[in-house]
Scaffold this motif. Structure first.
Motif, PDB file in Angstrom:
ATOM      1  N   SER A 104       0.836  -1.200   0.000  1.00 60.87           N
ATOM      2  CA  SER A 104       0.000   0.000   0.000  1.00 60.87           C
ATOM      3  C   SER A 104       0.873   1.253   0.000  1.00 60.87           C
ATOM      4  CB  SER A 104      -0.909  -0.001   1.231  1.00 60.87           C
ATOM      5  OG  SER A 104      -0.142   0.255   2.398  1.00 60.87           O
ATOM      6  N   ASP A 105       0.212   2.394   0.016  1.00 62.52           N
ATOM      7  CA  ASP A 105       0.932   3.672   0.024  1.00 62.52           C
ATOM      8  C   ASP A 105       0.970   4.287   1.411  1.00 62.52           C
ATOM      9  OD1 ASP A 105      -1.695   4.325   0.276  1.00 62.52           O
ATOM     10  OD2 ASP A 105      -1.793   5.675  -1.441  1.00 62.52           O
ATOM     11  N   ARG A 106       0.683   3.473   2.442  1.00 61.78           N
ATOM     12  CA  ARG A 106       0.764   3.984   3.817  1.00 61.78           C
ATOM     13  C   ARG A 106       1.311   2.898   4.732  1.00 61.78           C
ATOM     14  NH1 ARG A 106      -5.008   3.223   3.105  1.00 61.78           N
ATOM     15  NH2 ARG A 106      -5.754   1.760   4.666  1.00 61.78           N
ATOM     16  N   PRO A 107       1.804   3.269   5.909  1.00 66.68           N
ATOM     17  CA  PRO A 107       2.409   2.279   6.816  1.00 66.68           C
ATOM     18  C   PRO A 107       1.400   1.272   7.358  1.00 66.68           C
ATOM     19  CG  PRO A 107       2.950   4.539   7.471  1.00 66.68           C
ATOM     20  CD  PRO A 107       1.894   4.634   6.415  1.00 66.68           C
ATOM     21  N   VAL A 108       1.906   0.085   7.688  1.00 65.49           N
ATOM     22  CA  VAL A 108       1.124  -0.944   8.365  1.00 65.49           C
ATOM     23  C   VAL A 108       1.640  -1.000   9.797  1.00 65.49           C
ATOM     24  CG1 VAL A 108       0.617  -3.405   8.508  1.00 65.49           C
ATOM     25  CG2 VAL A 108       0.772  -2.305   6.284  1.00 65.49           C
ATOM     26  N   LYS A 109       0.725  -0.892  10.747  1.00 70.19           N
ATOM     27  CA  LYS A 109       1.114  -0.912  12.154  1.00 70.19           C
ATOM     28  C   LYS A 109       0.764  -2.243  12.794  1.00 70.19           C
ATOM     29  CE  LYS A 109       0.426   4.047  12.642  1.00 70.19           C
ATOM     30  NZ  LYS A 109      -0.344   5.113  13.305  1.00 70.19           N
TER      31      LYS A 109
END
Length: 197
Positions: A104-109
């Motif tokens: 994706s284009d955002r972090p995975v927490k």
């Protein structure tokens, strides 16, 4: 003397969701159903809105340890990638790499890998590691609880009961928890070794 061999099928699957499992079949032992990996990707987004969750692609790779002697007679260890149908024998060591790629284009927490150890295989103590900061814990009770250093109660010849480090044969699962967010378009690996019984 009869040599027992086992056939494996190494599969690579990927999918994305809040809970991401592997599915597949390996004829013989170990059973791929027992190798099911659960990867949980929790983000700050509401879990009810799964379509907005980051995409995590999973890949499970396997290699077989090959020992040989060099010119000086010293033992040399190499790893042979396994794909499709392969034959393993009791005593063979396999190294698995479980990769979670954030597509994706955002972090995975709060990414967590849970990997069962199938029947017919034994975890090689202290072989689990990761390519980045991860807390690695283990289960000896079928995945119900995880600790860094599993212990078992042992009754001594004098009747006294004491706790000792759990033997490799009783390990049932390995868990990697990645405390730092996994950046967009990056990947983390959980690596471990098993010995064929």
């Amino acid at each position: 003397m009869k040599i027992l061999t086992k056939r494996l099928t190494i599969a690579t699957l990927s999918t994305a969701a809040l809970l991401i499992p592997f599915f597949g079949v390996i004829p013989g032992v170990p059973n791929w159903g027992e190798m099911t990996s659960a990867i949980t990707a929790l983000s700050s987004a509401n879990a009810q809105n799964i379509q907005k969750q980051p995409m995590v692609k999973l890949q499970l790779g396997a290699e077989k340890q090959v020992l040989s002697k060099d010119i000086q007679g010293k033992t040399k260890t190499t790893w042979q990638a396994l794909q499709g149908q392969v034959t393993v024998q009791p005593g063979d060591v396999l190294r698995y790499t479980l990769t979670g790629a954030n597509q994706s284009d955002r972090p995975v927490k709060n990414l967590t890998f849970n990997q069962p150890i199938p029947r017919g295989m034994v975890y090689i103590l202290k072989s689990a590691n990761a390519n980045t900061n991860a807390k690695i814990t283990y289960s000896i009770d079928g995945g119900r609880s995880f600790v860094e250093n599993p212990r078992v109660k042992v009754t001594l010849p004098n009747g006294k009961v004491e706790e000792k480090p759990a033997p490799a044969e009783v390990y049932t699962h390995i868990r990697w928890n990645f405390p730092n967010a996994i950046a967009a378009k990056s990947a983390v690996n959980g690596i471990y070794q098993l010995r064929v019984r």
